[in-house]
Design a protein around this motif. Structure first.
Motif, PDB file in Angstrom:
ATOM      1  N   ALA A   1     -12.138 -10.554  -2.544  1.00 49.09           N
ATOM      2  CA  ALA A   1     -10.928 -10.153  -1.820  1.00 49.09           C
ATOM      3  C   ALA A   1      -9.884  -9.514  -2.726  1.00 49.09           C
ATOM      4  O   ALA A   1      -9.340  -8.448  -2.387  1.00 49.09           O
ATOM      5  CB  ALA A   1     -10.345 -11.357  -1.076  1.00 49.09           C
ATOM      6  N   PRO A   2      -9.564 -10.091  -3.903  1.00 54.51           N
ATOM      7  CA  PRO A   2      -8.586  -9.421  -4.784  1.00 54.51           C
ATOM      8  C   PRO A   2      -9.044  -8.047  -5.253  1.00 54.51           C
ATOM      9  O   PRO A   2      -8.234  -7.117  -5.348  1.00 54.51           O
ATOM     10  CB  PRO A   2      -8.455 -10.391  -5.964  1.00 54.51           C
ATOM     11  CG  PRO A   2      -8.842 -11.714  -5.413  1.00 54.51           C
ATOM     12  CD  PRO A   2      -9.916 -11.423  -4.416  1.00 54.51           C
TER      13      PRO A   2
ATOM     14  N   ASN B   1      -8.620  -5.732  -2.328  1.00 57.89           N
ATOM     15  CA  ASN B   1      -7.192  -5.494  -2.108  1.00 57.89           C
ATOM     16  C   ASN B   1      -6.649  -4.474  -3.103  1.00 57.89           C
ATOM     17  O   ASN B   1      -5.814  -3.629  -2.753  1.00 57.89           O
ATOM     18  CB  ASN B   1      -6.413  -6.805  -2.231  1.00 57.89           C
ATOM     19  CG  ASN B   1      -6.627  -7.716  -1.030  1.00 57.89           C
ATOM     20  OD1 ASN B   1      -6.995  -7.246   0.050  1.00 57.89           O
ATOM     21  ND2 ASN B   1      -6.416  -9.010  -1.208  1.00 57.89           N
ATOM     22  N   HIS B   2      -7.127  -4.545  -4.339  1.00 61.23           N
ATOM     23  CA  HIS B   2      -6.707  -3.569  -5.357  1.00 61.23           C
ATOM     24  C   HIS B   2      -7.191  -2.169  -4.980  1.00 61.23           C
ATOM     25  O   HIS B   2      -6.432  -1.191  -5.073  1.00 61.23           O
ATOM     26  CB  HIS B   2      -7.267  -3.982  -6.717  1.00 61.23           C
ATOM     27  CG  HIS B   2      -6.935  -3.019  -7.816  1.00 61.23           C
ATOM     28  ND1 HIS B   2      -5.661  -2.905  -8.358  1.00 61.23           N
ATOM     29  CD2 HIS B   2      -7.703  -2.103  -8.466  1.00 61.23           C
ATOM     30  CE1 HIS B   2      -5.664  -1.959  -9.294  1.00 61.23           C
ATOM     31  NE2 HIS B   2      -6.904  -1.466  -9.377  1.00 61.23           N
TER      32      HIS B   2
ATOM     33  N   GLU C   1     -10.693   0.986   5.080  1.00 60.52           N
ATOM     34  CA  GLU C   1     -10.899  -0.451   4.889  1.00 60.52           C
ATOM     35  C   GLU C   1     -12.169  -0.922   5.609  1.00 60.52           C
ATOM     36  O   GLU C   1     -12.950  -1.709   5.057  1.00 60.52           O
ATOM     37  CB  GLU C   1      -9.689  -1.216   5.417  1.00 60.52           C
ATOM     38  CG  GLU C   1      -9.796  -2.726   5.257  1.00 60.52           C
ATOM     39  CD  GLU C   1      -8.540  -3.447   5.714  1.00 60.52           C
ATOM     40  OE1 GLU C   1      -8.578  -4.691   5.791  1.00 60.52           O
ATOM     41  OE2 GLU C   1      -7.535  -2.775   5.996  1.00 60.52           O
TER      42      GLU C   1
ATOM     43  N   GLN D   1      -6.249   4.797   6.598  1.00 62.29           N
ATOM     44  CA  GLN D   1      -6.350   3.586   5.776  1.00 62.29           C
ATOM     45  C   GLN D   1      -7.179   2.516   6.471  1.00 62.29           C
ATOM     46  O   GLN D   1      -7.978   1.821   5.838  1.00 62.29           O
ATOM     47  CB  GLN D   1      -4.942   3.061   5.473  1.00 62.29           C
ATOM     48  CG  GLN D   1      -4.140   3.948   4.531  1.00 62.29           C
ATOM     49  CD  GLN D   1      -2.655   3.648   4.561  1.00 62.29           C
ATOM     50  OE1 GLN D   1      -2.223   2.684   5.197  1.00 62.29           O
ATOM     51  NE2 GLN D   1      -1.860   4.460   3.886  1.00 62.29           N
TER      52      GLN D   1
ATOM     53  N   ARG E   1      -4.091   3.340  -0.288  1.00 60.24           N
ATOM     54  CA  ARG E   1      -2.871   3.450   0.516  1.00 60.24           C
ATOM     55  C   ARG E   1      -1.804   4.258  -0.207  1.00 60.24           C
ATOM     56  O   ARG E   1      -0.999   4.947   0.428  1.00 60.24           O
ATOM     57  CB  ARG E   1      -2.357   2.052   0.852  1.00 60.24           C
ATOM     58  CG  ARG E   1      -3.192   1.361   1.918  1.00 60.24           C
ATOM     59  CD  ARG E   1      -2.836  -0.101   2.071  1.00 60.24           C
ATOM     60  NE  ARG E   1      -3.702  -0.730   3.079  1.00 60.24           N
ATOM     61  CZ  ARG E   1      -3.808  -2.039   3.263  1.00 60.24           C
ATOM     62  NH1 ARG E   1      -3.094  -2.861   2.504  1.00 60.24           N
ATOM     63  NH2 ARG E   1      -4.605  -2.515   4.183  1.00 60.24           N
TER      64      ARG E   1
ATOM     65  N   LEU F   1      -7.995  -1.073  -1.929  1.00 59.35           N
ATOM     66  CA  LEU F   1      -7.290  -0.624  -0.729  1.00 59.35           C
ATOM     67  C   LEU F   1      -5.850  -0.234  -1.053  1.00 59.35           C
ATOM     68  O   LEU F   1      -5.301   0.704  -0.465  1.00 59.35           O
ATOM     69  CB  LEU F   1      -7.303  -1.728   0.325  1.00 59.35           C
ATOM     70  CG  LEU F   1      -8.686  -2.104   0.893  1.00 59.35           C
ATOM     71  CD1 LEU F   1      -8.573  -3.306   1.821  1.00 59.35           C
ATOM     72  CD2 LEU F   1      -9.325  -0.930   1.610  1.00 59.35           C
ATOM     73  N   GLY F   2      -5.232  -0.941  -2.008  1.00 61.63           N
ATOM     74  CA  GLY F   2      -3.870  -0.581  -2.420  1.00 61.63           C
ATOM     75  C   GLY F   2      -3.820   0.796  -3.050  1.00 61.63           C
ATOM     76  O   GLY F   2      -2.887   1.577  -2.779  1.00 61.63           O
TER      77      GLY F   2
END
Length: 323
Positions: free
Chosen positions: A64-65, A68-69, A119, A115, A75, A71-72
């Protein structure tokens, strides 16, 4: 006005069943990987083993982290559509089209849509979004182009034979929306809501309605017409039916066509295809709405992270966590 069309609706549901059977591995993988990344990392049978032996699993979710990185970064660097006009396009025309696309993107919150699709494709292997036309508001008839997100791409479907990377050139595509019976009756009337499901079920209807909900299907079908294209000696290309509208003249016993006062001849001809897209909204065995969709391509766009075709010709999508 809803219209009863039992055979048409059955054919549409059969198309969806065929896609679901073809895409079954990817659908199961999408939900399994998404649940795993979001924290539900033990299947039911595995969880029962822990309960049986009274063991507490120790879990470290490192995926997950990392996602998230990723996807960040996406974005912060979401791509925007740009116009690259050819040399023959006037500069003013290119500027108007660029402004129009920018306006559509801003009104539709297109960045959020892109986005969301990214994802879905990164975590589950594939995603989807829609390019539709809709009314600006409830007070007029003006329509605008909208880019819309899809909450669950496994509820979308496409033609198995589609070859385009986004599957927009197949013969059909669409998406399914679950609607509570209470909401459905408020939109389409209590009489119609009572009819759906009361006429009995067939082999195509299982899962499309029950006592609590009704599945509304937006189905886009694509049909083509053959046309004859003619290239004139002045470089213009027109359809064969428009040739009959041109005035014919004779010069030195040769029959010529008159184009804006100038004699022209037909240099070459060929057969081409023009596609028309029809949008049908159905529920149960009833067609709720039928409209012509103003495009030659289907509006449900398929996106994926990575894929390959197995020895049986089936497309297999791979999420990032499996690469």
């Amino acid at each position: 006005m809803p219209k009863l069309a039992r055979q048409t609706c059955q054919n549409i549901r059969q198309d969806i069943r065929k896609w679901d059977d073809y895409w079954r591995f990817n659908i199961d993988q999408y939900h399994e990987v998404t649940q795993f990344v979001m924290g539900d990392q033990w299947r039911e049978d595995e969880a029962r083993v822990f309960e049986t032996y009274k063991k507490i699993p120790l879990t470290f979710n490192k995926l997950a982290p990392l996602l998230n990185h990723l996807l960040g970064e996406q974005r912060q660097n979401t791509p925007a559509l740009q116009i690259s006009p050819s040399e023959s396009v006037p500069e003013q025309t290119a500027e108007v089209r660029a402004a129009l696309i920018k306006d559509i993107s801003l009104n539709s919150c297109a960045k959020i849509v892109y986005q969301n699709a990214f994802e879905q494709a990164a975590i589950g292997g594939f995603g989807a979004f829609l390019v539709l036309n809709d009314y600006e508001n409830t007070h007029n008839f003006d329509q605008e182009i909208m880019v819309k997100l899809v909450k669950d791409p496994t509820r979308c479907f496409w033609d198995i034979s589609a070859e385009d990377i986004c599957k927009v050139e197949g013969m059909f595509s669409g998406y399914r929306t679950r609607c509570s019976r209470r909401m459905f009756s408020s939109k389409y009337g209590k009489d119609l809501e009572r009819q759906i499901g009361s006429e009995g079920n067939d082999e195509t209807s299982q899962g499309f309605w029950d006592d609590d909900q009704i599945t509304v299907i937006d189905y886009f079908s694509r049909k083509y017409d053959k046309i004859k294209l003619c290239q004139l000696s002045n470089g213009y290309v027109i359809e064969g039916k428009d040739i009959e509208k041109l005035e014919k003249i004779k010069i030195d016993e040769h029959e010529l066509l008159l184009w804006e006062g100038q004699p022209v001849t037909i240099e070459q001809e060929r057969t081409a295809y023009r596609y028309k897209v029809k949008h049908q909204k159905i529920a149960g065995d009833y067609i709720l709405e039928t409209t012509d969709f103003p495009s030659q391509s289907l509006p449900v766009l398929f996106v994926y992270q990575h894929s390959f075709y197995d020895k049986h010709g089936k497309q297999i999508c791979r999420p990032i966590v499996k690469d």
